[in-house]
Design a protein around this motif. Structure first.
Motif, PDB file in Angstrom:
ATOM      1  N   HIS A 158     -98.466  10.960 -31.947  1.00 29.28           N
ATOM      2  CA  HIS A 158     -99.230  10.712 -33.407  1.00 29.28           C
ATOM      3  C   HIS A 158    -100.690   9.860 -32.767  1.00 29.28           C
ATOM      4  N   PRO A 159    -101.649   9.971 -33.615  1.00 26.79           N
ATOM      5  CA  PRO A 159    -101.801  11.162 -34.862  1.00 26.79           C
ATOM      6  C   PRO A 159    -101.917  12.418 -34.739  1.00 26.79           C
ATOM      7  N   TRP A 160    -101.762  12.776 -33.218  1.00 24.07           N
ATOM      8  CA  TRP A 160    -101.931  14.030 -32.926  1.00 24.07           C
ATOM      9  C   TRP A 160    -100.609  15.090 -32.786  1.00 24.07           C
ATOM     10  N   ALA A 161    -100.774  16.339 -32.459  1.00 26.35           N
ATOM     11  CA  ALA A 161     -99.448  17.055 -32.178  1.00 26.35           C
ATOM     12  C   ALA A 161     -99.109  17.255 -31.077  1.00 26.35           C
ATOM     13  N   TRP A 162     -97.834  17.772 -30.676  1.00 24.30           N
ATOM     14  CA  TRP A 162     -97.302  18.073 -29.383  1.00 24.30           C
ATOM     15  C   TRP A 162     -98.383  19.148 -28.772  1.00 24.30           C
ATOM     16  N   GLN A 163     -98.808  19.166 -27.696  1.00 30.98           N
ATOM     17  CA  GLN A 163     -99.528  20.376 -26.989  1.00 30.98           C
ATOM     18  C   GLN A 163     -98.395  21.258 -26.555  1.00 30.98           C
ATOM     19  N   PRO A 164     -98.913  22.428 -26.481  1.00 30.43           N
ATOM     20  CA  PRO A 164     -97.935  23.665 -25.821  1.00 30.43           C
ATOM     21  C   PRO A 164     -97.742  23.326 -24.393  1.00 30.43           C
ATOM     22  N   ALA A 165     -98.250  22.463 -23.551  1.00 28.26           N
ATOM     23  CA  ALA A 165     -97.897  21.967 -22.210  1.00 28.26           C
ATOM     24  C   ALA A 165     -98.094  20.743 -21.894  1.00 28.26           C
ATOM     25  N   GLY A 166     -97.178  20.136 -21.214  1.00 23.38           N
ATOM     26  CA  GLY A 166     -97.558  18.580 -20.942  1.00 23.38           C
ATOM     27  C   GLY A 166     -96.271  18.222 -19.727  1.00 23.38           C
ATOM     28  N   ARG A 167     -96.201  16.966 -19.177  1.00 23.80           N
ATOM     29  CA  ARG A 167     -95.388  16.703 -18.230  1.00 23.80           C
ATOM     30  C   ARG A 167     -95.244  15.152 -18.496  1.00 23.80           C
ATOM     31  N   ILE A 168     -94.270  14.716 -17.847  1.00 24.80           N
ATOM     32  CA  ILE A 168     -93.809  13.127 -17.641  1.00 24.80           C
ATOM     33  C   ILE A 168     -93.212  12.966 -16.073  1.00 24.80           C
ATOM     34  N   LEU A 169     -93.736  11.892 -15.659  1.00 24.38           N
ATOM     35  CA  LEU A 169     -93.464  11.455 -14.416  1.00 24.38           C
ATOM     36  C   LEU A 169     -93.026  10.055 -14.201  1.00 24.38           C
ATOM     37  N   LEU A 170     -91.940  10.129 -13.610  1.00 25.96           N
ATOM     38  CA  LEU A 170     -91.317   8.413 -13.123  1.00 25.96           C
ATOM     39  C   LEU A 170     -91.166   8.428 -11.533  1.00 25.96           C
ATOM     40  N   GLY A 171     -92.279   7.615 -11.375  1.00 27.68           N
ATOM     41  CA  GLY A 171     -92.129   7.379  -9.709  1.00 27.68           C
ATOM     42  C   GLY A 171     -92.451   8.711  -8.911  1.00 27.68           C
ATOM     43  N   ASP A 172     -91.759   9.018  -7.852  1.00 28.18           N
ATOM     44  CA  ASP A 172     -91.809   9.992  -6.985  1.00 28.18           C
ATOM     45  C   ASP A 172     -90.216  10.905  -7.265  1.00 28.18           C
ATOM     46  N   ASP A 173     -89.593  10.419  -8.042  1.00 29.43           N
ATOM     47  CA  ASP A 173     -88.074  10.953  -8.210  1.00 29.43           C
ATOM     48  C   ASP A 173     -87.625  11.530  -9.376  1.00 29.43           C
ATOM     49  N   PHE A 174     -88.592  11.681 -10.214  1.00 30.64           N
ATOM     50  CA  PHE A 174     -88.230  12.355 -11.739  1.00 30.64           C
ATOM     51  C   PHE A 174     -89.710  13.059 -12.069  1.00 30.64           C
ATOM     52  N   SER A 175     -89.475  14.354 -12.625  1.00 29.54           N
ATOM     53  CA  SER A 175     -90.445  15.103 -13.189  1.00 29.54           C
ATOM     54  C   SER A 175     -90.027  16.033 -14.314  1.00 29.54           C
ATOM     55  N   LEU A 176     -90.657  16.063 -15.336  1.00 30.26           N
ATOM     56  CA  LEU A 176     -90.405  16.871 -16.317  1.00 30.26           C
ATOM     57  C   LEU A 176     -91.732  17.714 -16.966  1.00 30.26           C
ATOM     58  N   CYS A 177     -91.475  18.810 -17.082  1.00 29.80           N
ATOM     59  CA  CYS A 177     -92.712  19.630 -17.582  1.00 29.80           C
ATOM     60  C   CYS A 177     -92.242  20.454 -18.728  1.00 29.80           C
ATOM     61  N   TRP A 178     -92.989  20.861 -19.643  1.00 31.54           N
ATOM     62  CA  TRP A 178     -92.830  21.874 -20.785  1.00 31.54           C
ATOM     63  C   TRP A 178     -93.816  22.680 -20.845  1.00 31.54           C
ATOM     64  N   ARG A 179     -93.664  23.882 -21.143  1.00 29.39           N
ATOM     65  CA  ARG A 179     -94.802  25.196 -21.474  1.00 29.39           C
ATOM     66  C   ARG A 179     -94.293  25.930 -22.530  1.00 29.39           C
ATOM     67  N   CYS A 180     -95.198  26.321 -23.460  1.00 34.82           N
ATOM     68  CA  CYS A 180     -94.749  27.194 -24.280  1.00 34.82           C
ATOM     69  C   CYS A 180     -95.339  28.594 -23.802  1.00 34.82           C
ATOM     70  N   LEU A 181     -94.470  29.744 -23.630  1.00 30.20           N
ATOM     71  CA  LEU A 181     -94.645  31.060 -23.124  1.00 30.20           C
ATOM     72  C   LEU A 181     -94.436  31.971 -24.069  1.00 30.20           C
ATOM     73  N   ASP A 182     -95.141  33.116 -23.816  1.00 33.76           N
ATOM     74  CA  ASP A 182     -95.042  34.075 -25.051  1.00 33.76           C
ATOM     75  C   ASP A 182     -94.638  35.449 -24.411  1.00 33.76           C
ATOM     76  N   ALA A 183     -93.478  35.855 -24.983  1.00 31.17           N
ATOM     77  CA  ALA A 183     -92.913  37.156 -24.113  1.00 31.17           C
ATOM     78  C   ALA A 183     -94.024  38.311 -24.142  1.00 31.17           C
ATOM     79  N   GLN A 184     -94.912  38.351 -24.804  1.00 31.49           N
ATOM     80  CA  GLN A 184     -95.781  39.579 -24.516  1.00 31.49           C
ATOM     81  C   GLN A 184     -96.478  39.620 -23.443  1.00 31.49           C
ATOM     82  N   TYR A 185     -96.327  38.419 -22.576  1.00 26.46           N
ATOM     83  CA  TYR A 185     -97.213  38.523 -21.172  1.00 26.46           C
ATOM     84  C   TYR A 185     -95.938  38.607 -20.102  1.00 26.46           C
TER      85      TYR A 185
END
Length: 216
Positions: A158-185
């Motif tokens: 907020h006040p924005w929307a979630w983006q179609p891709a992003g990531r979260i990092l915690l130190g050197d021993d945790f990472s999380l990424c998301w990405r919106c993919l389209d089956a046509q590709y």
């Protein structure tokens, strides 16, 4: 790999094409189970996710799952994670926690605690569902991050929307990424967008999984 909400074995099929062994699956619908029993006879079936205990399941390096999307879809009633079906996401979180806690009790540490990787797949409607638009996806992120560190708060967009891709990092021993993919590709003759979210509980490898592709 363990496959939750397995359906007809999409994640296990991808696994065997990439040198990963699909060890077990959880599914309740009889016909999809018969399909995977025939096509993947070496994969164990454990049934209803709500009756599983991650501490006694055979440990795996990867747990995949596309929790039911009906309550998140823009085509549905949009009950969100509070809905009976899409709320099953929390069972996926529970099983991952139980398995990792049991592995730590066995004496495993760092990158050797299983599962190291979690993969969640769902509809783009998850970006905008919830009491406040986007709250459900914020909860998804926070619940996954808290498997690693239970004091972390993930803020909303907020006040924005979630983006179609992003990531979260915690130190050197945790990472999380998301990405919106389209089956046509990806070799499918239709437009079908899906969120793919992957967490690495032992390092920062996820950028390479979702963002460093070998081609288009």
């Amino acid at each position: 790999m363990g496959s939750l909400f397995d359906g007809i074995g999409g994640f296990p099929l991808a696994a065997i094409h990439n040198g990963v062994i699909p060890l077990w699956a959880s599914e309740i619908e009889p016909f999809p189970i018969r399909v995977t029993q025939q096509r993947l006879p070496g994969m164990l079936h454990y049934g209803d996710i709500t009756k599983l205990n991650g501490a006694i399941l055979p440990p795996v390096d990867i747990i995949c799952g596309g929790s039911p999307c009906q309550d998140l879809s823009v085509a549905g009633a949009r009950a969100g994670l509070a809905g009976e079906r899409s709320g099953l996401f929390m069972e996926q979180i529970r099983i991952v926690k139980e398995m990792r806690d049991a592995d730590i009790l066995r004496g495993r540490t760092g990158i050797h605690v299983r599962p190291r990787f979690l993969c969640w797949e769902n509809v783009p409607g998850a970006f905008s569902s919830g009491e406040r638009k986007g709250e459900d996806f914020r909860i998804v992120l926070e619940e996954i991050v808290r498997i690693k560190c239970d004091t972390v708060h993930v803020p909303g967009p907020h006040p924005w929307a979630w983006q179609p891709a992003g990531r979260i990092l915690l130190g050197d021993d945790f990472s999380l990424c998301w990405r919106c993919l389209d089956a046509q590709y990806w070799g499918v003759p239709q437009r079908r967008k899906r969120i793919f979210l992957i967490a690495d509980f032992g390092g920062r490898s996820i950028d390479k999984v979702l963002f460093d592709g070998e081609g288009l």
